[in-house]
Design a protein around this motif. Structure first.
Motif, PDB file in Angstrom:
ATOM      1  N   SER A  30       0.826  -1.210   0.000  1.00  0.00           N
ATOM      2  CA  SER A  30       0.000   0.000   0.000  1.00  0.00           C
ATOM      3  C   SER A  30       0.861   1.262   0.000  1.00  0.00           C
ATOM      4  O   SER A  30       0.491   2.279  -0.603  1.00  0.00           O
ATOM      5  N   LEU A  31       2.013   1.195   0.649  1.00  0.00           N
ATOM      6  CA  LEU A  31       2.917   2.344   0.677  1.00  0.00           C
ATOM      7  C   LEU A  31       3.597   2.531  -0.677  1.00  0.00           C
ATOM      8  O   LEU A  31       3.783   3.668  -1.139  1.00  0.00           O
ATOM      9  N   MET A  32       3.965   1.439  -1.300  1.00  0.00           N
ATOM     10  CA  MET A  32       4.587   1.526  -2.622  1.00  0.00           C
ATOM     11  C   MET A  32       3.610   2.118  -3.637  1.00  0.00           C
ATOM     12  O   MET A  32       4.000   2.901  -4.515  1.00  0.00           O
ATOM     13  N   VAL A  46       4.071  12.236   1.646  1.00  0.00           N
ATOM     14  CA  VAL A  46       3.193  11.263   2.282  1.00  0.00           C
ATOM     15  C   VAL A  46       3.747  11.034   3.678  1.00  0.00           C
ATOM     16  O   VAL A  46       4.959  10.861   3.848  1.00  0.00           O
ATOM     17  N   GLU A  47       2.863  11.019   4.685  1.00  0.00           N
ATOM     18  CA  GLU A  47       3.331  10.893   6.064  1.00  0.00           C
ATOM     19  C   GLU A  47       2.252  10.265   6.931  1.00  0.00           C
ATOM     20  O   GLU A  47       1.062  10.538   6.742  1.00  0.00           O
ATOM     21  N   HIS A  48       2.664   9.418   7.860  1.00  0.00           N
ATOM     22  CA  HIS A  48       1.692   8.951   8.859  1.00  0.00           C
ATOM     23  C   HIS A  48       1.540  10.038   9.907  1.00  0.00           C
ATOM     24  O   HIS A  48       2.471  10.805  10.168  1.00  0.00           O
ATOM     25  N   VAL A  49       0.341  10.132  10.496  1.00  0.00           N
ATOM     26  CA  VAL A  49       0.005  11.316  11.283  1.00  0.00           C
ATOM     27  C   VAL A  49      -0.761  10.945  12.551  1.00  0.00           C
ATOM     28  O   VAL A  49      -1.248   9.831  12.708  1.00  0.00           O
ATOM     29  N   LYS A  50      -0.872  11.935  13.412  1.00  0.00           N
ATOM     30  CA  LYS A  50      -1.789  11.833  14.540  1.00  0.00           C
ATOM     31  C   LYS A  50      -3.193  11.611  14.002  1.00  0.00           C
ATOM     32  O   LYS A  50      -3.640  12.302  13.077  1.00  0.00           O
ATOM     33  N   PHE A  84      -5.809   8.941   4.246  1.00  0.00           N
ATOM     34  CA  PHE A  84      -6.184   7.574   3.895  1.00  0.00           C
ATOM     35  C   PHE A  84      -5.598   6.629   4.942  1.00  0.00           C
ATOM     36  O   PHE A  84      -4.645   6.974   5.657  1.00  0.00           O
ATOM     37  N   ASP A  85      -6.161   5.443   5.042  1.00  0.00           N
ATOM     38  CA  ASP A  85      -5.642   4.396   5.914  1.00  0.00           C
ATOM     39  C   ASP A  85      -4.898   3.383   5.052  1.00  0.00           C
ATOM     40  O   ASP A  85      -5.464   2.825   4.107  1.00  0.00           O
ATOM     41  N   ALA A  86      -3.636   3.157   5.370  1.00  0.00           N
ATOM     42  CA  ALA A  86      -2.784   2.276   4.573  1.00  0.00           C
ATOM     43  C   ALA A  86      -2.967   0.825   4.992  1.00  0.00           C
ATOM     44  O   ALA A  86      -2.777   0.477   6.165  1.00  0.00           O
ATOM     45  N   ALA A  87      -3.323  -0.013   4.042  1.00  0.00           N
ATOM     46  CA  ALA A  87      -3.483  -1.442   4.318  1.00  0.00           C
ATOM     47  C   ALA A  87      -2.139  -2.057   4.696  1.00  0.00           C
ATOM     48  O   ALA A  87      -1.096  -1.684   4.165  1.00  0.00           O
ATOM     49  N   GLY A  88      -2.194  -2.999   5.648  1.00  0.00           N
ATOM     50  CA  GLY A  88      -0.991  -3.703   6.040  1.00  0.00           C
ATOM     51  C   GLY A  88      -0.160  -3.011   7.093  1.00  0.00           C
ATOM     52  O   GLY A  88       0.920  -3.491   7.457  1.00  0.00           O
ATOM     53  N   ILE A  89      -0.636  -1.870   7.605  1.00  0.00           N
ATOM     54  CA  ILE A  89       0.073  -1.100   8.625  1.00  0.00           C
ATOM     55  C   ILE A  89      -0.746  -1.151   9.917  1.00  0.00           C
ATOM     56  O   ILE A  89      -1.975  -1.032   9.881  1.00  0.00           O
ATOM     57  N   MET A 135      -2.678   8.137   7.137  1.00  0.00           N
ATOM     58  CA  MET A 135      -1.637   8.853   6.401  1.00  0.00           C
ATOM     59  C   MET A 135      -2.190  10.144   5.793  1.00  0.00           C
ATOM     60  O   MET A 135      -3.381  10.246   5.491  1.00  0.00           O
ATOM     61  N   LEU A 136      -1.287  11.086   5.588  1.00  0.00           N
ATOM     62  CA  LEU A 136      -1.595  12.315   4.867  1.00  0.00           C
ATOM     63  C   LEU A 136      -0.848  12.296   3.533  1.00  0.00           C
ATOM     64  O   LEU A 136       0.365  12.116   3.500  1.00  0.00           O
TER      65      LEU A 136
END
Length: 209
Positions: free
Chosen positions: A23-25, A135-139, A187-192, A199-200
Protein backbone atom coordinates in the motif's frame (compact mmCIF):
# COMPACT_ATOMS: atom_id res chain seq x y z
CA UNK A 1 26.60 -0.09 22.71
CA UNK A 2 23.82 -2.61 22.04
CA UNK A 3 21.46 0.20 21.04
CA UNK A 4 24.07 1.63 18.67
CA UNK A 5 24.44 -1.80 17.08
CA UNK A 6 20.67 -1.97 16.63
CA UNK A 7 20.57 1.52 15.07
CA UNK A 8 23.43 0.83 12.67
CA UNK A 9 23.01 -2.83 11.75
CA UNK A 10 19.42 -3.91 12.39
CA UNK A 11 17.05 -0.93 12.04
CA UNK A 12 18.07 -0.05 8.44
CA UNK A 13 17.02 -3.54 7.32
CA UNK A 14 13.73 -3.35 9.24
CA UNK A 15 13.03 0.04 7.67
CA UNK A 16 13.81 -1.28 4.20
CA UNK A 17 11.30 -4.13 4.60
CA UNK A 18 8.47 -2.19 6.28
CA UNK A 19 8.61 0.62 3.75
CA UNK A 20 8.07 -1.87 0.92
CA UNK A 21 4.54 -2.64 2.14
CA UNK A 22 2.39 -2.79 -1.00
CA UNK A 23 0.00 0.00 0.00
CA UNK A 24 2.92 2.34 0.68
CA UNK A 25 4.59 1.53 -2.62
CA UNK A 26 1.33 2.35 -4.42
CA UNK A 27 1.27 5.80 -2.80
CA UNK A 28 4.91 6.39 -3.73
CA UNK A 29 3.99 5.77 -7.36
CA UNK A 30 1.00 8.13 -7.22
CA UNK A 31 3.01 10.88 -5.54
CA UNK A 32 6.16 10.71 -7.64
CA UNK A 33 5.25 9.88 -11.24
CA UNK A 34 4.08 13.44 -12.13
CA UNK A 35 7.29 15.12 -10.92
CA UNK A 36 9.85 16.31 -13.49
CA UNK A 37 13.25 17.98 -13.49
CA UNK A 38 15.51 18.39 -10.47
CA UNK A 39 14.35 17.06 -7.11
CA UNK A 40 15.55 17.26 -3.53
CA UNK A 41 14.40 14.22 -1.60
CA UNK A 42 14.72 14.52 2.16
CA UNK A 43 15.05 11.28 4.09
CA UNK A 44 16.14 9.33 0.99
CA UNK A 45 16.42 6.15 3.04
CA UNK A 46 17.15 2.99 1.04
CA UNK A 47 16.19 4.50 -2.32
CA UNK A 48 12.74 2.97 -2.69
CA UNK A 49 11.43 6.05 -4.50
CA UNK A 50 13.89 5.76 -7.40
CA UNK A 51 11.68 3.35 -9.33
CA UNK A 52 8.77 5.81 -9.40
CA UNK A 53 10.38 8.99 -10.70
CA UNK A 54 9.16 9.46 -14.27
CA UNK A 55 11.12 12.30 -15.89
CA UNK A 56 13.85 13.25 -13.45
CA UNK A 57 17.15 14.87 -14.45
CA UNK A 58 18.91 15.05 -11.08
CA UNK A 59 17.97 13.72 -7.66
CA UNK A 60 19.63 15.20 -4.58
CA UNK A 61 19.34 12.41 -2.02
CA UNK A 62 19.45 13.88 1.47
CA UNK A 63 20.13 11.07 3.93
CA UNK A 64 22.08 11.69 7.16
CA UNK A 65 22.27 8.00 8.13
CA UNK A 66 25.16 6.45 6.19
CA UNK A 67 24.16 2.90 7.14
CA UNK A 68 20.68 3.39 5.70
CA UNK A 69 22.03 5.00 2.54
CA UNK A 70 24.41 2.05 2.09
CA UNK A 71 21.37 -0.15 1.46
CA UNK A 72 20.42 2.10 -1.46
CA UNK A 73 23.69 1.47 -3.34
CA UNK A 74 22.31 -0.95 -5.91
CA UNK A 75 19.20 1.13 -6.59
CA UNK A 76 21.34 4.26 -7.00
CA UNK A 77 23.73 2.44 -9.34
CA UNK A 78 20.89 1.44 -11.66
CA UNK A 79 18.98 4.73 -11.52
CA UNK A 80 18.28 6.18 -15.01
CA UNK A 81 19.24 9.65 -13.77
CA UNK A 82 21.98 11.29 -11.73
CA UNK A 83 21.76 10.78 -7.96
CA UNK A 84 23.90 12.86 -5.62
CA UNK A 85 24.04 11.81 -1.97
CA UNK A 86 23.96 14.65 0.55
CA UNK A 87 24.79 13.50 4.06
CA UNK A 88 23.08 16.24 6.03
CA UNK A 89 19.98 16.87 8.08
CA UNK A 90 16.92 18.72 6.87
CA UNK A 91 17.29 21.23 9.72
CA UNK A 92 20.16 22.86 7.77
CA UNK A 93 19.87 22.32 4.03
CA UNK A 94 22.99 23.07 1.93
CA UNK A 95 20.99 24.88 -0.77
CA UNK A 96 20.56 28.54 -1.63
CA UNK A 97 17.37 30.46 -0.95
CA UNK A 98 14.59 29.87 -3.51
CA UNK A 99 16.68 27.41 -5.53
CA UNK A 100 14.67 24.15 -5.63
CA UNK A 101 11.60 23.37 -7.76
CA UNK A 102 10.51 20.14 -6.05
CA UNK A 103 11.08 18.67 -2.60
CA UNK A 104 9.91 15.14 -1.80
CA UNK A 105 9.29 13.72 1.67
CA UNK A 106 7.94 10.19 2.08
CA UNK A 107 7.54 9.11 5.70
CA UNK A 108 10.34 11.41 6.87
CA UNK A 109 8.80 14.34 8.77
CA UNK A 110 7.73 11.97 11.56
CA UNK A 111 11.36 11.39 12.52
CA UNK A 112 12.84 14.88 12.18
CA UNK A 113 14.03 15.90 15.65
CA UNK A 114 13.22 19.61 15.26
CA UNK A 115 10.32 19.89 12.85
CA UNK A 116 9.73 23.66 12.92
CA UNK A 117 13.24 24.66 11.78
CA UNK A 118 13.20 21.80 9.27
CA UNK A 119 10.01 23.09 7.66
CA UNK A 120 11.43 26.60 7.69
CA UNK A 121 14.44 25.30 5.77
CA UNK A 122 12.25 23.53 3.24
CA UNK A 123 10.26 26.73 2.78
CA UNK A 124 13.47 28.76 2.42
CA UNK A 125 15.02 26.68 -0.37
CA UNK A 126 11.82 26.18 -2.42
CA UNK A 127 11.42 28.51 -5.35
CA UNK A 128 8.32 30.73 -5.43
CA UNK A 129 5.53 28.34 -6.47
CA UNK A 130 7.89 25.43 -5.82
CA UNK A 131 6.18 22.29 -4.55
CA UNK A 132 6.60 20.04 -1.54
CA UNK A 133 5.28 16.55 -2.27
CA UNK A 134 4.72 14.36 0.77
CA UNK A 135 3.19 11.26 2.28
CA UNK A 136 3.33 10.89 6.06
CA UNK A 137 1.69 8.95 8.86
CA UNK A 138 0.01 11.32 11.28
CA UNK A 139 -1.79 11.83 14.54
CA UNK A 140 -5.24 10.32 14.03
CA UNK A 141 -7.58 13.17 13.03
CA UNK A 142 -10.66 12.00 14.97
CA UNK A 143 -10.20 8.96 17.25
CA UNK A 144 -9.34 9.98 20.83
CA UNK A 145 -8.49 6.39 21.72
CA UNK A 146 -5.95 6.07 18.92
CA UNK A 147 -4.53 9.50 19.71
CA UNK A 148 -3.98 8.44 23.33
CA UNK A 149 -2.32 5.22 22.23
CA UNK A 150 -0.10 7.12 19.80
CA UNK A 151 1.04 9.45 22.58
CA UNK A 152 1.72 6.54 24.94
CA UNK A 153 3.72 4.61 22.36
CA UNK A 154 5.69 7.50 20.84
CA UNK A 155 8.58 7.37 23.38
CA UNK A 156 9.09 3.68 22.56
CA UNK A 157 8.63 4.26 18.84
CA UNK A 158 11.27 7.00 18.87
CA UNK A 159 13.81 4.54 20.30
CA UNK A 160 12.92 1.70 17.96
CA UNK A 161 12.46 3.69 14.76
CA UNK A 162 15.15 6.36 14.63
CA UNK A 163 13.16 9.19 16.21
CA UNK A 164 9.77 8.45 14.65
CA UNK A 165 6.79 10.20 16.30
CA UNK A 166 3.39 8.54 16.06
CA UNK A 167 1.47 11.58 17.30
CA UNK A 168 2.54 14.49 15.12
CA UNK A 169 -0.18 16.68 13.62
CA UNK A 170 1.66 17.16 10.35
CA UNK A 171 -1.09 19.21 8.70
CA UNK A 172 -1.06 21.74 11.54
CA UNK A 173 2.73 22.06 11.40
CA UNK A 174 2.66 22.63 7.64
CA UNK A 175 -0.05 25.27 7.98
CA UNK A 176 1.92 27.07 10.67
CA UNK A 177 4.97 27.01 8.38
CA UNK A 178 2.92 29.01 5.82
CA UNK A 179 2.68 26.38 3.10
CA UNK A 180 -0.38 26.44 0.85
CA UNK A 181 -2.08 23.09 0.27
CA UNK A 182 -2.63 22.33 -3.41
CA UNK A 183 -3.76 18.77 -2.75
CA UNK A 184 -4.61 17.12 0.57
CA UNK A 185 -6.27 13.90 1.61
CA UNK A 186 -6.11 11.33 4.38
CA UNK A 187 -6.18 7.57 3.90
CA UNK A 188 -5.64 4.40 5.91
CA UNK A 189 -2.78 2.28 4.57
CA UNK A 190 -3.48 -1.44 4.32
CA UNK A 191 -0.99 -3.70 6.04
CA UNK A 192 0.07 -1.10 8.62
CA UNK A 193 -0.84 -1.34 12.35
CA UNK A 194 -3.81 0.83 13.33
CA UNK A 195 -1.70 3.09 15.53
CA UNK A 196 0.27 4.26 12.47
CA UNK A 197 -2.20 3.51 9.69
CA UNK A 198 -3.66 6.95 9.00
CA UNK A 199 -1.64 8.85 6.40
CA UNK A 200 -1.59 12.32 4.87
CA UNK A 201 -1.04 12.61 1.10
CA UNK A 202 -0.36 16.20 0.07
CA UNK A 203 1.21 18.63 -2.32
CA UNK A 204 2.00 22.08 -1.01
CA UNK A 205 3.42 25.24 -2.49
CA UNK A 206 5.45 28.14 -1.29
CA UNK A 207 3.55 31.33 -1.97
CA UNK A 208 4.81 33.40 -4.89
CA UNK A 209 6.79 36.49 -3.95
Amino acid sequence: MLYQFYQRRIFPHILNQVMQTASLMDKRRELLLPIQGEILEIGFGTGLNIAFYGNVDTLYALEPNAEIYHLAAERVQHAPFYVKHIQAGVEKLPFADSSVDHIVSTWTLCSVAKLEPALAEIYRVLKPNGTLHLVEHVKHPSSGKIQTLQTLLTPVQKRLADGCHLNRDIEAHLTEAKFNFVEKRYFDAAGIPTVAQTMLFARLQKAAL
